[in-house]
Design a protein around this motif. Sequence first.
Motif, PDB file in Angstrom:
ATOM      1  N   ILE A  98       0.838  -1.197   0.000  1.00 55.79           N
ATOM      2  CA  ILE A  98       0.000   0.000   0.000  1.00 55.79           C
ATOM      3  C   ILE A  98       0.874   1.248   0.000  1.00 55.79           C
ATOM      4  O   ILE A  98       0.642   2.190  -0.768  1.00 55.79           O
ATOM      5  CB  ILE A  98      -0.958  -0.007   1.210  1.00 55.79           C
ATOM      6  N   ALA A  99       1.896   1.264   0.843  1.00 55.69           N
ATOM      7  CA  ALA A  99       2.786   2.422   0.899  1.00 55.69           C
ATOM      8  C   ALA A  99       3.569   2.570  -0.400  1.00 55.69           C
ATOM      9  O   ALA A  99       3.750   3.686  -0.907  1.00 55.69           O
ATOM     10  CB  ALA A  99       3.739   2.295   2.085  1.00 55.69           C
ATOM     11  N   LEU A 100       4.044   1.465  -0.965  1.00 52.73           N
ATOM     12  CA  LEU A 100       4.796   1.534  -2.217  1.00 52.73           C
ATOM     13  C   LEU A 100       3.951   2.114  -3.339  1.00 52.73           C
ATOM     14  O   LEU A 100       4.429   2.928  -4.136  1.00 52.73           O
ATOM     15  CB  LEU A 100       5.285   0.138  -2.616  1.00 52.73           C
ATOM     16  N   ASN A 101       2.713   1.714  -3.407  1.00 56.75           N
ATOM     17  CA  ASN A 101       1.845   2.123  -4.504  1.00 56.75           C
ATOM     18  C   ASN A 101       1.228   3.499  -4.297  1.00 56.75           C
ATOM     19  O   ASN A 101       1.151   4.295  -5.233  1.00 56.75           O
ATOM     20  CB  ASN A 101       0.728   1.092  -4.695  1.00 56.75           C
ATOM     21  N   ALA A 102       0.790   3.782  -3.083  1.00 60.44           N
ATOM     22  CA  ALA A 102      -0.007   4.988  -2.837  1.00 60.44           C
ATOM     23  C   ALA A 102       0.712   6.043  -2.014  1.00 60.44           C
ATOM     24  O   ALA A 102       0.193   7.148  -1.853  1.00 60.44           O
ATOM     25  CB  ALA A 102      -1.326   4.611  -2.144  1.00 60.44           C
ATOM     26  N   GLY A 103       1.895   5.731  -1.501  1.00 67.05           N
ATOM     27  CA  GLY A 103       2.626   6.715  -0.712  1.00 67.05           C
ATOM     28  C   GLY A 103       3.147   7.848  -1.578  1.00 67.05           C
ATOM     29  O   GLY A 103       3.468   7.654  -2.758  1.00 67.05           O
ATOM     30  N   TRP A 104       3.229   9.026  -1.000  1.00 63.90           N
ATOM     31  CA  TRP A 104       3.739  10.204  -1.713  1.00 63.90           C
ATOM     32  C   TRP A 104       5.261  10.206  -1.604  1.00 63.90           C
ATOM     33  O   TRP A 104       5.829  10.659  -0.606  1.00 63.90           O
ATOM     34  CB  TRP A 104       3.142  11.477  -1.130  1.00 63.90           C
ATOM     35  N   LEU A 105       5.925   9.680  -2.612  1.00 58.13           N
ATOM     36  CA  LEU A 105       7.370   9.543  -2.650  1.00 58.13           C
ATOM     37  C   LEU A 105       8.033  10.908  -2.498  1.00 58.13           C
ATOM     38  O   LEU A 105       7.860  11.789  -3.344  1.00 58.13           O
ATOM     39  CB  LEU A 105       7.783   8.887  -3.974  1.00 58.13           C
ATOM     40  N   THR A 106       8.759  11.097  -1.411  1.00 51.58           N
ATOM     41  CA  THR A 106       9.395  12.382  -1.068  1.00 51.58           C
ATOM     42  C   THR A 106       8.439  13.557  -1.251  1.00 51.58           C
ATOM     43  O   THR A 106       8.840  14.644  -1.684  1.00 51.58           O
ATOM     44  CB  THR A 106      10.681  12.616  -1.892  1.00 51.58           C
ATOM     45  N   GLY A 107       7.169  13.351  -0.940  1.00 55.88           N
ATOM     46  CA  GLY A 107       6.186  14.432  -0.993  1.00 55.88           C
ATOM     47  C   GLY A 107       5.603  14.705  -2.362  1.00 55.88           C
ATOM     48  O   GLY A 107       4.817  15.657  -2.526  1.00 55.88           O
TER      49      GLY A 107
END
Length: 713
Positions: A439-448
């Motif tokens: 979930i974090a890999l797909n939907a996380g805001w990579l470095t904002g």
Amino acid sequence: MRITHKVFFIAIEPLRDRALWLGACVFGKLNDCENFIVVPAGLARAQHLLKYTDCHCASSSFVFIDNRYNPHLRFPNTQYLCLKADHGHYGFERAHEAGHDKVEHLISQRIHRMIYIFLLLLALSQAGKPPLGGCDTFRDNQCNGNNVETDPAMAERRWFTPPKDTTGRLVAVLHVEYDSNRETANVTVQATHKDPTVELKYKFNGQAQTIASAVFFSNESKSVDVLIRGSDGSQLKMETYDFIWTAAPIINCTGDYRNGQKGALVEFFGWPHADVAKECAFLAKAGYLGAKLFPAMEQLMASQPFNNDLNPWYFMYQPVSYRLHGRMGTREQLRDTIQTCRSLGVRVYADAVVNHMTGSGNDANHDHRSSNGCTKWGNKTTSADYNGAPGPSPFYTQGFSYTYNPDTDQPPSQEFPAAAYGPLDFHCERSLSSWNDPIALNAGWLTGLVDLNTERENVQERIADYLTELISIGFSGFRVDAAKHIKPDDLVAIFSKLKRNLGGSLPEDFFTWWEVLLGGEAQLLMCNEDSGYNYGKYLVKSLAAAGFSEKEIDQIKIWNSGYPKEPLADCGTVDKVRFVIQNDDHDQQMPGSSSRDMQDWGCVLVKGCTPEKHRAFEVRLFQDPNGATDNDDDYPIRTILSSFYWQNGSFGMPDGLSDCSLCGQTCEGCRSVRFSAAYDDASKGYDSEVYTRVHRDADIINAMRAWVKLPPQ
């Protein structure tokens, strides 16, 4: 002079108070002014003011006078009512520079002060919601639990500003589908207006019609220009779209290139398009398969340093739209480069950034501040504001905002009108706090970076349309940046739509390679095909199930981040014909970067590696790469980074746009990067001052030539 028009002329500094704008509107209206001519005293604020185009006066419009926006604007037989604010005769001087016939200063200093106060009080009475107090910023649209969707209520925040070149709320995308022979193209305008009752009409290459689509044939049309007009007076002119058949044919070259499926690419980091065009004659003679450019879409730029660097290189990876006006050149320069290189037998490859758009808080909104310390900053601009490009697109994010839109009384959200993205097209805000959580890999805001919701059908279609345009303008393929942050299933859906757009099959010489950076998450991403987030065997099976042939699956490759130290970090789940390998890459050049641990198996040239040591690793890339058991067939695509050395401790680039002489605000401490020409026909490779030009080294060239069955030079 016979007066036939009256125009309200105002120069304002600072351009930050809605109150004064409303007052100016009222003053102009009372004097029967037909238009407002606004001279921004600070260029950085000009784009911010676009949101006020209607000024709450239906018959009024703003025209920006400045030599960067409209230097030749003239209105004959016009009387100019001049209101000054803060800058004395600034309004008169700028109007004179713009070439107006006459400017009459009608308001004395004393009267001006009285009018200013009156208008300010009048406008304050009409002001919208006040900004948040203290150092507070809006903190809604945060993800809860495993939810990744943006709250549907955020849709009310759309239409924060009209796109450039419109007088209404109108966005559009050109959707192009080719027939199986790619000799005809069906072009459909997918337009959305804020008011669904507005009727839209279209012009395709000047031909007016009410239907939103038209068919074009290879023997009749090279490109299409589309104009959309609404019954409310709104209009939107789309960028010229080049059809796939207009790309110069690639001449056949001797050597083991397998119709574009084997060969060496040179990655031109920091090279303007025009310099790459000049270099392609050398590439052709040396025997390289192709040139890989860095992101060519409209991207973030600024006149204010970020961490003391003006326009650092990583701003290129913050898209604003899919318009092909990037930092390295305009769409026209890009087209010319592709045509030049293809005509010499050199293919060109793109860098597609489709996981996200710009960083949260890096946008055209004028009002930003940190909640810790109340540090304030203004708006950013885009690469389409440079190199003679047609001008920047508006773009907005929710980050670090504390003011309401005065027209809607809503805070800003994620909105990129030129890409036709609105608030619901993004995941809710989530930090990327775990590299082993799907979930974090797909939907996380990579470095904002505001993360696109690639599960949505319309987002998949929009990305596929962009990739289709890259192929249409002449690219032979592309790298997909941050691919591991897009679910494998979503990538399969996007590439299925791309394949449909291209007539049901991938071009013969096409290939793509996806950036799937491995580390401790190799089990999740590669080794365990049942992990639910797997780019190994699961991806291959999903592509096959979606109708991709074995040959087409081989054309969809993975960048081997484990090479050279751990080339088999995938646990053997990826066929070696689908791996792309290289020694150092542009990300590794950053101090402290731990994206790849090469230890003694490779080195990064600009981090203190000697030319002799680096050359040996590049030669080995072609003669005996780690992990290969059949050097002819394994790893058929191999890339070389041609880069530049950092200057003055800055992460800016030597293209001239990181030179602090361009700085417009908070310039103290700006670390300047001087301009240097990337192209140097006299270079023999491993230049030590600015650009490295590694690809020109004779030993590397001859190792590469032997690999593709060419004699040494």
